[in-house]
Design a protein around this motif. Structure first.
Motif, PDB file in Angstrom:
ATOM      1  N   SER A  18       3.639   5.211  12.614  1.00 46.18           N
ATOM      2  CA  SER A  18       1.953   5.884  13.320  1.00 46.18           C
ATOM      3  C   SER A  18       1.816   6.806  12.185  1.00 46.18           C
ATOM      4  O   SER A  18       0.548   7.465  12.526  1.00 46.18           O
ATOM      5  N   HIS A  19       2.718   7.810  11.725  1.00 49.48           N
ATOM      6  CA  HIS A  19       2.336   8.605  10.618  1.00 49.48           C
ATOM      7  C   HIS A  19       2.829   8.038   9.682  1.00 49.48           C
ATOM      8  O   HIS A  19       2.770   8.532   8.828  1.00 49.48           O
ATOM      9  N   ASN A  20       2.421   6.976   9.111  1.00 48.21           N
ATOM     10  CA  ASN A  20       2.358   6.224   7.792  1.00 48.21           C
ATOM     11  C   ASN A  20       4.467   6.347   7.060  1.00 48.21           C
ATOM     12  O   ASN A  20       4.420   6.719   6.085  1.00 48.21           O
ATOM     13  N   ILE A  21       4.929   7.116   7.704  1.00 45.30           N
ATOM     14  CA  ILE A  21       6.497   6.413   7.252  1.00 45.30           C
ATOM     15  C   ILE A  21       6.892   4.875   7.857  1.00 45.30           C
ATOM     16  O   ILE A  21       7.159   4.782   8.926  1.00 45.30           O
ATOM     17  N   TYR A  22       7.802   4.725   6.913  1.00 44.29           N
ATOM     18  CA  TYR A  22       8.534   3.724   6.552  1.00 44.29           C
ATOM     19  C   TYR A  22       9.735   3.888   7.177  1.00 44.29           C
ATOM     20  O   TYR A  22      10.507   4.483   7.212  1.00 44.29           O
ATOM     21  N   ILE A  23      10.674   2.594   7.315  1.00 45.51           N
ATOM     22  CA  ILE A  23      11.668   2.368   8.173  1.00 45.51           C
ATOM     23  C   ILE A  23      12.533   1.189   7.014  1.00 45.51           C
ATOM     24  O   ILE A  23      12.242   0.500   6.781  1.00 45.51           O
ATOM     25  N   GLN A  79       0.301  -1.030  -0.082  1.00 50.53           N
ATOM     26  CA  GLN A  79       0.049   0.051   0.222  1.00 50.53           C
ATOM     27  C   GLN A  79       1.253   1.344  -0.034  1.00 50.53           C
ATOM     28  O   GLN A  79       0.711   2.565  -0.297  1.00 50.53           O
ATOM     29  N   ILE A  80       2.182   0.992   0.458  1.00 57.06           N
ATOM     30  CA  ILE A  80       3.066   2.128   0.125  1.00 57.06           C
ATOM     31  C   ILE A  80       2.946   2.913  -1.593  1.00 57.06           C
ATOM     32  O   ILE A  80       3.124   1.971  -2.286  1.00 57.06           O
ATOM     33  N   PRO A  81       2.449   4.264  -0.962  1.00 55.78           N
ATOM     34  CA  PRO A  81       2.755   4.981  -2.953  1.00 55.78           C
ATOM     35  C   PRO A  81       4.126   5.011  -3.337  1.00 55.78           C
ATOM     36  O   PRO A  81       4.713   5.159  -3.044  1.00 55.78           O
ATOM     37  N   LEU A  82       3.674   5.080  -4.161  1.00 53.33           N
ATOM     38  CA  LEU A  82       5.012   4.871  -5.475  1.00 53.33           C
ATOM     39  C   LEU A  82       5.748   5.958  -5.274  1.00 53.33           C
ATOM     40  O   LEU A  82       7.135   6.115  -5.152  1.00 53.33           O
ATOM     41  N   ASP A  83       5.413   7.409  -5.277  1.00 51.98           N
ATOM     42  CA  ASP A  83       6.051   8.578  -4.126  1.00 51.98           C
ATOM     43  C   ASP A  83       6.849   8.521  -2.995  1.00 51.98           C
ATOM     44  O   ASP A  83       7.425   9.275  -3.281  1.00 51.98           O
ATOM     45  N   HIS A  84       6.633   7.441  -2.787  1.00 58.07           N
ATOM     46  CA  HIS A  84       7.288   7.903  -1.525  1.00 58.07           C
ATOM     47  C   HIS A  84       8.334   6.624  -1.281  1.00 58.07           C
ATOM     48  O   HIS A  84       9.774   6.494  -0.459  1.00 58.07           O
ATOM     49  N   LEU A  85       8.318   5.918  -2.353  1.00 58.34           N
ATOM     50  CA  LEU A  85       9.955   5.168  -2.659  1.00 58.34           C
ATOM     51  C   LEU A  85      10.213   5.718  -3.797  1.00 58.34           C
ATOM     52  O   LEU A  85      11.157   4.829  -3.837  1.00 58.34           O
ATOM     53  N   ILE A  86      10.530   6.643  -4.709  1.00 59.55           N
ATOM     54  CA  ILE A  86      11.232   7.403  -4.839  1.00 59.55           C
ATOM     55  C   ILE A  86      11.490   8.852  -4.756  1.00 59.55           C
ATOM     56  O   ILE A  86      10.432   9.276  -5.356  1.00 59.55           O
ATOM     57  N   ALA A  87      12.137   9.285  -4.386  1.00 55.52           N
ATOM     58  CA  ALA A  87      11.871  10.345  -3.411  1.00 55.52           C
ATOM     59  C   ALA A  87      13.512  10.994  -2.697  1.00 55.52           C
ATOM     60  O   ALA A  87      14.969  10.055  -3.243  1.00 55.52           O
ATOM     61  N   PRO A  88      13.861  12.058  -3.079  1.00 47.19           N
ATOM     62  CA  PRO A  88      15.021  12.443  -2.517  1.00 47.19           C
ATOM     63  C   PRO A  88      15.729  12.496  -1.059  1.00 47.19           C
ATOM     64  O   PRO A  88      14.931  11.813  -0.263  1.00 47.19           O
ATOM     65  N   GLY A  89      17.103  11.897  -0.897  1.00 43.03           N
ATOM     66  CA  GLY A  89      17.114  11.159  -0.247  1.00 43.03           C
ATOM     67  C   GLY A  89      18.307  12.812   0.408  1.00 43.03           C
ATOM     68  O   GLY A  89      18.795  13.079   0.702  1.00 43.03           O
ATOM     69  N   VAL A  90      18.615  11.850   1.914  1.00 35.94           N
ATOM     70  CA  VAL A  90      19.913  13.142   2.889  1.00 35.94           C
ATOM     71  C   VAL A  90      20.580  12.251   3.528  1.00 35.94           C
ATOM     72  O   VAL A  90      20.177  11.049   3.874  1.00 35.94           O
TER      73      VAL A  90
END
Length: 250
Positions: free
Chosen positions: A180-185, A55-66
């Motif tokens: 709890s805030h839909n942030i994956y690890i 269910q994790i959206p694709l735009d959460h898996l291709i994103a800017p990193g730091v």
């Protein structure tokens, strides 16, 4: 490598060799825990009703990193946590996070991967005396509230160690806060030494399993303007790719 007490990666040979008809055929079955090797913890892992793996959206898996480097702190204390002060100091130095940011903690623990005692702090499956660094719940709270304060969201947090909660944790508050805030690890991320602090994109490719609480993942970093990061690589700056994973079979 997998969490102490979890099922280890197993592979069974089904076929290997030439068939009577003259062609080669090779095939295997494998079995392993979801959270094996370099992997993604879906929000449902520690938060009821939040996104499962598929269910994790694709735009959460291709994103800017730091990258937040805490190696010096970990060298002095293997149970060190990234604190609110540490994170605020990084933001003061490097500026605000990009929208849809994936935060990676570089602890230096990746160099221990493959040695169970060095990586987990124990050679047994006893989880009462684990030793490795992590992120404090206070730092996690800065990230979960970041969108409300800045209008820019954090979608993922990862590190090159076994867990985002440090080894002594028993209640896993950082997992709970982020999930709890839909942030994956992302855990057991590979060597980050080729990455700059900012200026790269992450491509996170978890195994897509229905209702999964997590799964093995391939992670690729695309350095957008980092020709100076690895000048020996004769490739255009916009196509410098770094693979950030450990093999599942270890």
């Amino acid at each position: 490598m997998t969490w102490p007490g979890s099922r280890n990666y197993e592979r069974k040979e089904i076929a290997w060799g030439y068939k009577r008809e003259g062609f080669w055929y090779e095939s295997y079955e494998f079995c392993m825990a979801e959270h094996t090797g370099t992997h993604l913890d879906a929000p449902s892992h520690f938060a009821e009703g939040m996104w499962s793996l598929e269910q994790i959206p694709l735009d959460h898996l291709i994103a800017p990193g730091v990258v937040v480097d805490m190696q010096d702190k970990v060298a002095k204390d293997p149970l060190a946590e990234l604190t609110t002060d540490d994170l605020m100091a990084w933001l003061d130095k490097h500026g605000p996070l990009p929208d849809r940011a994936i935060i990676l903690l570089r602890t230096g623990w990746a160099s221990r991967y493959g040695n169970k005692t060095a990586y987990f702090g124990t050679s047994t499956n006893d989880t009462n005396n684990l030793i490795f660094p992590g992120m404090s719940v206070g730092a996690a709270q800065i990230l979960t509230s970041y969108e409300q304060v800045s209008g820019r969201k954090v979608v993922g947090v990862g590190l090159d160690a076994p867990s985002i909660d440090y080894g002594s944790s028993k209640l896993f508050p950082t997992h709970v806060e982020l999930n709890s805030h839909n942030i994956y690890i992302l855990e057991n991320v590979g060597d980050m030494s080729a990455l700059p602090a900012t200026g790269f994109e992450l491509i996170v490719m978890p195994m897509k399993m229905r209702s999964g609480s997590g799964g093995p993942a391939r992670i690729i970093a695309k350095i957008l303007d980092g020709s100076s990061v690895a000048p020996h690589l004769q490739v255009p700056p916009a196509s410098l790719l770094v693979l950030l994973l450990f093999i599942w079979g270890l």
